[in-house]
Write an enzyme that holds these catalytic residues in place. Structure first.
Site, PDB file in Angstrom:
ATOM      1  N   ASN A   1       0.827  -1.208   0.000  1.00  0.00           N
ATOM      2  CA  ASN A   1       0.000   0.000   0.000  1.00  0.00           C
ATOM      3  C   ASN A   1       0.860   1.256   0.000  1.00  0.00           C
ATOM      4  O   ASN A   1       1.003   1.911  -1.032  1.00  0.00           O
ATOM      5  CB  ASN A   1      -0.944  -0.008   1.207  1.00  0.00           C
ATOM      6  CG  ASN A   1      -2.118   0.953   1.030  1.00  0.00           C
ATOM      7  OD1 ASN A   1      -1.992   2.013   0.433  1.00  0.00           O
ATOM      8  ND2 ASN A   1      -3.275   0.573   1.541  1.00  0.00           N
ATOM      9  N   ASP A   2       1.441   1.587   1.146  1.00  0.00           N
ATOM     10  CA  ASP A   2       2.179   2.845   1.265  1.00  0.00           C
ATOM     11  C   ASP A   2       3.374   2.923   0.322  1.00  0.00           C
ATOM     12  O   ASP A   2       3.729   4.014  -0.129  1.00  0.00           O
ATOM     13  CB  ASP A   2       2.640   3.036   2.713  1.00  0.00           C
ATOM     14  CG  ASP A   2       1.471   3.110   3.679  1.00  0.00           C
ATOM     15  OD1 ASP A   2       0.442   3.701   3.309  1.00  0.00           O
ATOM     16  OD2 ASP A   2       1.583   2.552   4.784  1.00  0.00           O
ATOM     17  N   VAL A   3       3.998   1.783   0.008  1.00  0.00           N
ATOM     18  CA  VAL A   3       5.213   1.801  -0.814  1.00  0.00           C
ATOM     19  C   VAL A   3       4.899   2.041  -2.285  1.00  0.00           C
ATOM     20  O   VAL A   3       5.821   2.168  -3.099  1.00  0.00           O
ATOM     21  CB  VAL A   3       6.018   0.492  -0.654  1.00  0.00           C
ATOM     22  CG1 VAL A   3       6.484   0.332   0.772  1.00  0.00           C
ATOM     23  CG2 VAL A   3       5.203  -0.711  -1.101  1.00  0.00           C
TER      24      VAL A   3
END
Length: 465
Positions: A391-393
């Site tokens: 997700n965040d990456v």
């Protein structure tokens, strides 16, 4: 004659640590490197028991305790290592690391009880004990909190005035060390230092969010290595000293690399509480909020007729234990002439190298694992990127939104690919607690459901295309 032989044995053991650590840098040799380093440690233990000259009248009783401890630890460690799931590997690393810190602290306590307090002049041995006690205690309590948070038993929590309390405790620790070195070295101060260090370790890790866990784990690992090195100083044990230095330096270097991968300083990681409950809340993406889903059959056709595909694994892949079926899908696509590679972000997962270990367990060829700097320039020419549990990456907010808590963090630039397919259970935010604007891009398709189940169905469909 036994002492020179013992020292030579320690030298040989130290060489095996260096060789083993070097071989850990590549998956093809990592297993052999681990075994070589373990053999060196076993050699050092046997040599110490057999060659160390002791005049203790309770020698036989002490040897009995040592052998009992070795047997008990071997059984517990073997059972834990065999039973642990890949999803729980970060927890086990944190737990074992904490045990190493506890051992270093116990060494300092036992040696302090036998150490004559100097009445004048600088006491170097006492300094080593104090540093070993503090660093080992912080590593132990901090690692236990990290274990609890990774296991889901402890929630991220920022206490009132947490940063101020941490700074105050740190100053107290430094002050007590200096006072005992140049003032009065009372036992009550020594044990007070032990308690304060344990509390500091708890408060030190408690506010740090899950997204920063790879950095915290590598930092605590370096703490344990340093504490073990202090034990090597106390005993004049070259093997223990070398092993501690190697662990400490490797953990420090890894911590720096993790921070660089997130484009953040270590101070920001430790004080910023990125991804914690006290961090920034989720922010809704602006503009088009339409989510475009894709069916299993349509995705099978899309993948089968692509020329090149990049798979981005994340913690969700580990939770679903979908690495094996993912590798099976990769092989099916390769048989159709599709080029398949994996894009690995340095901080994907819950510990450094988590995705590499996960995919290596599924026998994914190492040459297919591409690091972020290597794969990013090629993503613009990639037909399909399949994001599984990350997700965040892959969140473009890191590039586009200056108000985002992850702004400036290098990401896998999957938004440049021609098509992006994201496998997720739902629309939940990642550990940073912010919404991923990639979900709403016109080129993005969402495949909702358990990753393992979705990939199994997808593999069956690909066979029929």
């Amino acid at each position: 004659m036994s002492l020179p032989i013992l020292e030579i044995t320690y030298l040989v053991a130290s060489l095996t640590f260096v060789i083993g650590l070097k071989m850990l840098s590549h998956p093809d040799s990592a297993r052999r490197g681990n075994l070589i380093a373990a053999a060196g440690m076993l050699l050092a233990i046997i040599a110490t028991l057999g060659l160390y000259q002791s005049y203790d009248p309770n020698k036989l009783f002490n040897y009995g305790l040592i052998l009992f401890g070795l047997a008990l630890g071997t059984v517990i460690g073997t059972v834990m290592a065999k039973r642990v799931q890949m999803t729980a590997m970060p927890q086990m690393v944190s737990f074992f690391n904490g045990m190493g810190g506890a051992c270093a602290a116990l060494i300092a306590i036992i040696e302090y009880q036998q150490h004559p307090i100097a009445t004048a002049g600088f006491d170097g041995a006492l300094l080593v004990m104090l540093l070993g006690l503090v660093i080992g205690s912080v590593s132990f309590s901090g690692s236990m909190i990290a274990y609890g948070k990774l296991e889901g038993k402890i929630k991220d929590k920022t206490l009132p005035f947490n940063q101020a309390a941490n700074m105050m405790l740190l100053l107290v620790l430094v002050g007590l060390i200096i006072y005992q070195l140049f003032g009065a070295a009372y036992p009550v101060l020594f044990y007070g230092l032990f308690v304060i260090a344990l509390v500091y370790g708890v408060l030190f890790v408690m506010p740090i969010g899950g997204a920063d866990m790879p950095v915290v784990i590598s930092l605590l690992n370096s703490f344990t290595g340093m504490a073990a090195a202090f034990g090597g100083f106390l005993y004049g044990n070259k093997a223990m000293l070398t092993g501690g230095i190697l662990v400490g330096s490797a953990g420090t270097i890894l911590t720096i690399l993790m921070c660089k991968a997130m484009n953040r300083s270590l101070t920001n990681v430790l004080l910023g509480a990125f991804g914690s409950a006290g961090g920034a809340g989720a922010k809704s993406a602006e503009g088009d909020q339409t989510v475009r889903e894709i069916s299993i059959s349509d995705m099978a056709v899309l993948l089968s007729y692509s020329q090149n595909i990049v798979i981005v694994p994340g913690y969700g892949l580990a939770v679903a234990q979908a690495q094996h079926i993912c590798h099976e899908l990769e092989k099916l696509l390769e048989e159709k002439g599709v080029e398949v590679n994996y894009a690995i972000h340095p901080v994907a997962g819950r510990m450094p190298g988590h995705m590499n270990v996960l995919l290596a367990e599924a026998d994914v060829p190492y040459e297919r694992l591409q690091e972020m700097d290597e794969i990013n320039p090629r993503l613009a020419n990639t037909d399909v990127v399949v994001v599984i549990g990350a997700n965040d990456v892959v969140n473009p907010a890191a590039k586009n939104d200056s108000t985002s808590p992850i702004y400036g963090m290098p990401i896998l630039e999957v938004d440049k690919a021609k098509t992006v397919v994201i496998l997720k259970r739902g629309m939940a935010a990642g550990y940073a607690g912010i919404e991923n604007e990639l979900f709403f891009y016109p080129k993005t398709r969402m495949l909702f459901g358990d990753a393992k189940d979705s990939l199994q169905k997808l593999a069956s469909e690909v066979k029929m295309v």
